[in-house]
Design an enzyme around this catalytic site. Structure first.
Site, PDB file in Angstrom:
ATOM      1  N   HIS A   5       0.790  -1.234   0.000  1.00  0.00           N
ATOM      2  CA  HIS A   5       0.000   0.000   0.000  1.00  0.00           C
ATOM      3  C   HIS A   5       0.825   1.289   0.000  1.00  0.00           C
ATOM      4  CE1 HIS A   5      -3.423  -2.571   1.179  1.00  0.00           C
ATOM      5  NE2 HIS A   5      -2.638  -3.089   2.107  1.00  0.00           N
ATOM      6  N   ASP A   6       1.518   1.535   1.115  1.00  0.00           N
ATOM      7  CA  ASP A   6       2.031   2.887   1.381  1.00  0.00           C
ATOM      8  C   ASP A   6       3.090   3.408   0.397  1.00  0.00           C
ATOM      9  OD1 ASP A   6       0.282   3.040   3.500  1.00  0.00           O
ATOM     10  OD2 ASP A   6       1.752   2.402   4.984  1.00  0.00           O
TER      11      ASP A   6
END
Ligand code: BDR
Ligand code: CA
Length: 313
Positions: A243-244
């Site tokens: 994700h990040d």
């Protein structure tokens, strides 16, 4: 080369947060003026320690790390040890950090930095619950027009939720903070699950990090192997969503992403759908467009960028 873009990373590391921090620290186009920790994946005492472990892993012990909010604005803290492990960074065996935690509170640092730096110079990169960012906006509303952009990982629309059927973890943990941020008028770029679920840490990609043959490459491979096992089981995929790092990749290579400018509202009333991000993708309301919502990613290009950059550390 153009002057480096100044960013503050607000984060709850977390293995994927860690890879995002490594990507930022490895990239000369970015100047990480501070890392602010928030409670999220694990409690604040661990996220503020993990952020420093990663700076040291990157060989950047001079990076300023600040501790911020230890709980959401209104709700009880929900953590995610089942995904990230008891430390939040399970996988590699990283030493206890020796670099100090800054004495200043993260929210004070965010406010002071934005009031001091030239207006429009600083970008905020939230990778966890939005508590620190919301607190800064409420404490000093004059920062809002001074923020260049908020590029955040959070929410989901077509993919719905990952922690409840309708909510993504970062928004679910502090929906009231997210509501403040999305109503702030600051330009927002949103990396929802719709993007991150297309960025999978396949076995071949993990092997590419390991093949770097460096401490960072090996630690990254171990973090991803630990982190993905939960999601592989949940989604039945080869690898889990990374994700990040999408947030940092967007700053470096926006051409890797495709999205649409639309309205995003956050559910804060219904317990059933708490923290859902309601994206007006089709423009069926008159609500103002407040976010550039990403939906697609060139995932091959994204992982190529990551391996190349982490190879520099
Ligand atoms: C988000 O939640 C956390 O577990 C990850 O670090 C990421 O920021 C994904 O929903
Ligand atoms: Ca995170």
């Amino acid at each position: 080369m153009a002057e480096a873009r100044k960013i503050i990373i607000d984060t709850d590391p977390g293995q994927d947060d860690a890879v995002a921090i490594l990507l930022a620290l490895a990239s000369p186009e970015l100047e990480v003026i501070g890392i602010t920790a928030v409670a999220g994946n694990v409690p604040l005492s661990l996220t503020s320690k993990n952020a420093r472990k990663i700076c040291e892993l990157a060989g950047r012990p001079g990076t300023k790390v600040f501790a911020g909010a230890d709980r959401p604005l209104m709700r009880q803290l929900v953590t995610a040890e089942e995904v990230h492990g008891q430390t939040g960074l399970n996988g590699p065996d990283l030493p206890e950090p020796t670099m100090p935690l800054q004495a200043q509170h993260a929210v004070d640092f965010i406010v002071e930095t934005l009031m001091r730096e030239e207006s429009g110079a600083v970008t905020l990169c939230p990778l966890g619950p939005l508590t620190n960012v919301a607190l800064a906006l409420v404490r000093e509303p004059r920062i809002a027009p001074r923020i260049r952009e908020i590029v955040l990982m959070g929410g989901g629309y077509f993919e719905q939720g990952n922690v409840t059927p309708s909510a993504e973890f970062n928004i679910y943990v502090d929906p009231h903070a997210a509501d403040i941020v999305f109503r702030s008028g600051v330009p927002i770029v949103m990396m929802p699950l719709d993007v991150t679920h297309k960025a999978l840490t396949t076995a071949a990609r993990v092997a590419a990090f390991r093949a770097l043959g460096t401490g960072v490459g090996e630690a990254t491979a171990r973090m991803l192997e630990f982190f993905e096992r939960f999601d592989e089981e949940k989604y039945g995929t080869d690898g889990g969503p990374l994700h990040d790092p999408c947030v940092i990749a967007w700053l470096l290579r926006p051409d890797l992403f495709k999205g649409r400018h639309c309205n995003v509202a956050v559910e804060t009333a219904s317990e059933l759908t708490m923290g859902a991000t309601i994206v007006d993708w089709w423009g069926v309301t008159q609500r103002p467009r407040n976010a550039h919502v990403m939906r697609d990613i060139d995932h091959e290009g994204f992982f190529a960028l990551l391996v190349e950059r982490l190879g520099r550390l």
